[in-house]
Design a protein around this motif. Sequence first.
Motif, PDB file in Angstrom:
ATOM      1  N   PRO A   1       7.775 -32.119  -0.809  1.00 49.71           N
ATOM      2  CA  PRO A   1       8.976 -31.584  -1.461  1.00 49.71           C
ATOM      3  C   PRO A   1       9.104 -30.058  -1.463  1.00 49.71           C
ATOM      4  O   PRO A   1       9.929 -29.515  -2.187  1.00 49.71           O
ATOM      5  CB  PRO A   1       8.858 -32.134  -2.883  1.00 49.71           C
ATOM      6  CG  PRO A   1       7.395 -32.290  -3.102  1.00 49.71           C
ATOM      7  CD  PRO A   1       6.815 -32.675  -1.766  1.00 49.71           C
ATOM      8  N   LEU A   2       8.332 -29.352  -0.637  1.00 51.26           N
ATOM      9  CA  LEU A   2       8.456 -27.892  -0.596  1.00 51.26           C
ATOM     10  C   LEU A   2       9.863 -27.449  -0.211  1.00 51.26           C
ATOM     11  O   LEU A   2      10.337 -26.407  -0.660  1.00 51.26           O
ATOM     12  CB  LEU A   2       7.443 -27.290   0.381  1.00 51.26           C
ATOM     13  CG  LEU A   2       5.992 -27.328  -0.056  1.00 51.26           C
ATOM     14  CD1 LEU A   2       5.080 -26.827   1.056  1.00 51.26           C
ATOM     15  CD2 LEU A   2       5.790 -26.513  -1.323  1.00 51.26           C
ATOM     16  N   VAL A   3      10.543 -28.241   0.598  1.00 53.41           N
ATOM     17  CA  VAL A   3      11.908 -27.888   0.986  1.00 53.41           C
ATOM     18  C   VAL A   3      12.805 -27.759  -0.245  1.00 53.41           C
ATOM     19  O   VAL A   3      13.744 -26.955  -0.261  1.00 53.41           O
ATOM     20  CB  VAL A   3      12.481 -28.903   2.010  1.00 53.41           C
ATOM     21  CG1 VAL A   3      12.653 -30.287   1.399  1.00 53.41           C
ATOM     22  CG2 VAL A   3      13.802 -28.411   2.585  1.00 53.41           C
ATOM     23  N   ASN A   4      12.504 -28.512  -1.302  1.00 53.74           N
ATOM     24  CA  ASN A   4      13.299 -28.419  -2.527  1.00 53.74           C
ATOM     25  C   ASN A   4      13.196 -27.037  -3.165  1.00 53.74           C
ATOM     26  O   ASN A   4      14.172 -26.525  -3.714  1.00 53.74           O
ATOM     27  CB  ASN A   4      12.879 -29.498  -3.526  1.00 53.74           C
ATOM     28  CG  ASN A   4      13.240 -30.890  -3.055  1.00 53.74           C
ATOM     29  OD1 ASN A   4      14.174 -31.074  -2.287  1.00 53.74           O
ATOM     30  ND2 ASN A   4      12.490 -31.876  -3.505  1.00 53.74           N
TER      31      ASN A   4
ATOM     32  N   ALA B   1      14.666 -35.593  -2.521  1.00 48.70           N
ATOM     33  CA  ALA B   1      15.335 -34.446  -1.896  1.00 48.70           C
ATOM     34  C   ALA B   1      16.419 -33.880  -2.801  1.00 48.70           C
ATOM     35  O   ALA B   1      17.163 -34.626  -3.435  1.00 48.70           O
ATOM     36  CB  ALA B   1      15.931 -34.864  -0.558  1.00 48.70           C
ATOM     37  N   TYR B   2      16.524 -32.558  -2.837  1.00 48.35           N
ATOM     38  CA  TYR B   2      17.516 -31.864  -3.652  1.00 48.35           C
ATOM     39  C   TYR B   2      18.884 -31.802  -2.989  1.00 48.35           C
ATOM     40  O   TYR B   2      19.778 -31.140  -3.490  1.00 48.35           O
ATOM     41  CB  TYR B   2      17.062 -30.435  -3.948  1.00 48.35           C
ATOM     42  CG  TYR B   2      16.036 -30.321  -5.046  1.00 48.35           C
ATOM     43  CD1 TYR B   2      15.415 -31.431  -5.594  1.00 48.35           C
ATOM     44  CD2 TYR B   2      15.680 -29.070  -5.530  1.00 48.35           C
ATOM     45  CE1 TYR B   2      14.464 -31.301  -6.586  1.00 48.35           C
ATOM     46  CE2 TYR B   2      14.734 -28.932  -6.528  1.00 48.35           C
ATOM     47  CZ  TYR B   2      14.123 -30.050  -7.042  1.00 48.35           C
ATOM     48  OH  TYR B   2      13.181 -29.903  -8.024  1.00 48.35           O
ATOM     49  N   SER B   3      19.048 -32.454  -1.876  1.00 53.89           N
ATOM     50  CA  SER B   3      20.325 -32.507  -1.172  1.00 53.89           C
ATOM     51  C   SER B   3      20.577 -33.944  -0.742  1.00 53.89           C
ATOM     52  O   SER B   3      19.639 -34.682  -0.447  1.00 53.89           O
ATOM     53  CB  SER B   3      20.286 -31.602   0.067  1.00 53.89           C
ATOM     54  OG  SER B   3      21.412 -31.809   0.879  1.00 53.89           O
ATOM     55  N   SER B   4      21.821 -34.330  -0.675  1.00 55.36           N
ATOM     56  CA  SER B   4      22.156 -35.668  -0.200  1.00 55.36           C
ATOM     57  C   SER B   4      22.121 -35.742   1.323  1.00 55.36           C
ATOM     58  O   SER B   4      22.158 -36.820   1.889  1.00 55.36           O
ATOM     59  CB  SER B   4      23.546 -36.073  -0.697  1.00 55.36           C
ATOM     60  OG  SER B   4      24.520 -35.183  -0.171  1.00 55.36           O
ATOM     61  N   HIS B   5      22.032 -34.602   1.980  1.00 59.69           N
ATOM     62  CA  HIS B   5      22.006 -34.577   3.444  1.00 59.69           C
ATOM     63  C   HIS B   5      20.661 -35.083   3.944  1.00 59.69           C
ATOM     64  O   HIS B   5      19.605 -34.738   3.402  1.00 59.69           O
ATOM     65  CB  HIS B   5      22.281 -33.175   3.953  1.00 59.69           C
ATOM     66  CG  HIS B   5      23.681 -32.718   3.647  1.00 59.69           C
ATOM     67  ND1 HIS B   5      24.251 -31.649   4.278  1.00 59.69           N
ATOM     68  CD2 HIS B   5      24.629 -33.183   2.793  1.00 59.69           C
ATOM     69  CE1 HIS B   5      25.489 -31.480   3.833  1.00 59.69           C
ATOM     70  NE2 HIS B   5      25.725 -32.397   2.918  1.00 59.69           N
ATOM     71  N   LEU B   6      20.705 -35.882   4.997  1.00 58.45           N
ATOM     72  CA  LEU B   6      19.492 -36.535   5.483  1.00 58.45           C
ATOM     73  C   LEU B   6      18.427 -35.570   5.989  1.00 58.45           C
ATOM     74  O   LEU B   6      17.234 -35.880   5.912  1.00 58.45           O
ATOM     75  CB  LEU B   6      19.846 -37.533   6.593  1.00 58.45           C
ATOM     76  CG  LEU B   6      20.596 -38.780   6.141  1.00 58.45           C
ATOM     77  CD1 LEU B   6      20.986 -39.627   7.345  1.00 58.45           C
ATOM     78  CD2 LEU B   6      19.761 -39.595   5.163  1.00 58.45           C
ATOM     79  N   TRP B   7      18.820 -34.402   6.472  1.00 59.95           N
ATOM     80  CA  TRP B   7      17.799 -33.487   6.989  1.00 59.95           C
ATOM     81  C   TRP B   7      16.754 -33.159   5.932  1.00 59.95           C
ATOM     82  O   TRP B   7      15.576 -33.005   6.252  1.00 59.95           O
ATOM     83  CB  TRP B   7      18.418 -32.204   7.571  1.00 59.95           C
ATOM     84  CG  TRP B   7      19.040 -31.265   6.587  1.00 59.95           C
ATOM     85  CD1 TRP B   7      20.348 -31.219   6.213  1.00 59.95           C
ATOM     86  CD2 TRP B   7      18.382 -30.223   5.856  1.00 59.95           C
ATOM     87  NE1 TRP B   7      20.547 -30.213   5.285  1.00 59.95           N
ATOM     88  CE2 TRP B   7      19.361 -29.586   5.053  1.00 59.95           C
ATOM     89  CE3 TRP B   7      17.069 -29.756   5.793  1.00 59.95           C
ATOM     90  CZ2 TRP B   7      19.063 -28.505   4.208  1.00 59.95           C
ATOM     91  CZ3 TRP B   7      16.775 -28.689   4.958  1.00 59.95           C
ATOM     92  CH2 TRP B   7      17.764 -28.079   4.178  1.00 59.95           C
TER      93      TRP B   7
END
Length: 197
Positions: A126-129, A110-116
Amino acid sequence: MLQSLYILLFLFATLSAGDRCRSYVQDVRREHYRVFGVGFPYWYAIGQLKQESRCRDVISRDGVGSQGVAQITYRVWQKYLDDNDVVEIKSIENQLRAQALIMKQCKKQAYSSHLWTAYQVYNGGPLVNKEISRARAALHVREVPHDTARKYCKRRTITFLDGTKLNACDINYEYPEQIYKYAQQYKLFSDGSYIFW
């Protein structure tokens, strides 16, 4: 004797999804603590089980072979799970161990440290990235909130076997919302150093 058996069967049949999920709390906590350490807010993993399968050990009709309480697509994760001593996911114990291991990998991706974001990687890859990257480039920010990333989502519409159509953005972005909502009934203390949103 027979009457007692009928009563037990009736009680078992009437358990709600929450009750079924509650029966996995200790095992989910153990596996997530083993993989992430004792500070991990394991209640989100319970919420994930409720979102994935209503805490039922089922084989999905999603067309990709997801199975178990955590709806793991074993053919996708087999090598990674084998490398981590999970050689099958027929048992609930191995399904819960696989869930924690896969979540660790999703958190790394994930490109964010946030769990969502990790939960969205678990659900839709990984499309959210890509969406986070598009939002970062457009807004010149480091951390992208869930609702902002959603605005940069461009995915296809999925047609299910029953003819129902849903946009993949809606499916993937509603996933952590449901997990967060379901997890609240299992939450016992603060999220600590982990940030969900």
